[in-house]
Design an enzyme around this catalytic site. Structure first.
Site, PDB file in Angstrom:
ATOM      1  N   LYS A  13       0.834  -1.199   0.000  1.00 19.30           N
ATOM      2  CA  LYS A  13       0.000   0.000   0.000  1.00 19.30           C
ATOM      3  C   LYS A  13       0.872   1.254   0.000  1.00 19.30           C
ATOM      4  O   LYS A  13       2.032   1.229   0.406  1.00 19.30           O
ATOM      5  CB  LYS A  13      -0.917   0.023   1.231  1.00 19.30           C
ATOM      6  N   CYS A  14       0.277   2.345  -0.434  1.00 22.66           N
ATOM      7  CA  CYS A  14       0.902   3.656  -0.486  1.00 22.66           C
ATOM      8  C   CYS A  14       1.556   3.966   0.859  1.00 22.66           C
ATOM      9  O   CYS A  14       0.942   3.722   1.897  1.00 22.66           O
ATOM     10  CB  CYS A  14      -0.163   4.693  -0.819  1.00 22.66           C
ATOM     11  N   PRO A  15       2.771   4.424   0.872  1.00 21.07           N
ATOM     12  CA  PRO A  15       3.630   4.894  -0.217  1.00 21.07           C
ATOM     13  C   PRO A  15       4.646   3.866  -0.697  1.00 21.07           C
ATOM     14  O   PRO A  15       5.533   4.189  -1.480  1.00 21.07           O
ATOM     15  CB  PRO A  15       4.355   6.090   0.418  1.00 21.07           C
ATOM     16  N   ASP A  40      -2.127  -1.544  -5.572  1.00 22.16           N
ATOM     17  CA  ASP A  40      -2.489  -0.326  -4.845  1.00 22.16           C
ATOM     18  C   ASP A  40      -3.205   0.649  -5.787  1.00 22.16           C
ATOM     19  O   ASP A  40      -2.609   1.110  -6.756  1.00 22.16           O
ATOM     20  CB  ASP A  40      -1.230   0.324  -4.276  1.00 22.16           C
ATOM     21  N   ASP A  46       0.168   8.077  -7.954  1.00 22.25           N
ATOM     22  CA  ASP A  46       1.508   8.235  -7.410  1.00 22.25           C
ATOM     23  C   ASP A  46       2.629   7.940  -8.398  1.00 22.25           C
ATOM     24  O   ASP A  46       3.617   8.680  -8.461  1.00 22.25           O
ATOM     25  CB  ASP A  46       1.691   7.335  -6.181  1.00 22.25           C
TER      26      ASP A  46
END
Length: 75
Positions: A13-15, A40, A46
């Site tokens: 998951k982010c980041p 994600d 992103d």
């Protein structure tokens, strides 16, 4: 012709997808094509932003259900 580098970041998951992509790109030569696989949903915002900021070329991005695939050429 060299083989593409594949970076499997599914489940992160982010980041983390962007951070791991940045780290992997730092280890390869300019012009290397890297395929990043992720699940994600934030990666679709992103990763293009990261490529733009760092000067890499986002050759393609594809979405298939929950799976994303980005082809990046290192600057």
């Amino acid at each position: 012709m060299s083989q593409d580098t594949i970076l499997d970041l599914k489940g992160l998951k982010c980041p983390l997808p962007v951070l791991k992509t940045r780290k992997a790109l730092s280890r390869v030569e300019s012009g290397t094509r890297m395929i990043v696989q992720t699940t994600d949903p934030m990666a679709f915002l992103d990763i293009p932003h990261f490529c733009n900021e760092d000067g890499h070329t986002l050759e393609s991005s594809e979405k298939d259900g929950d799976n994303g695939r980005f082809t990046i050429i290192k600057a």
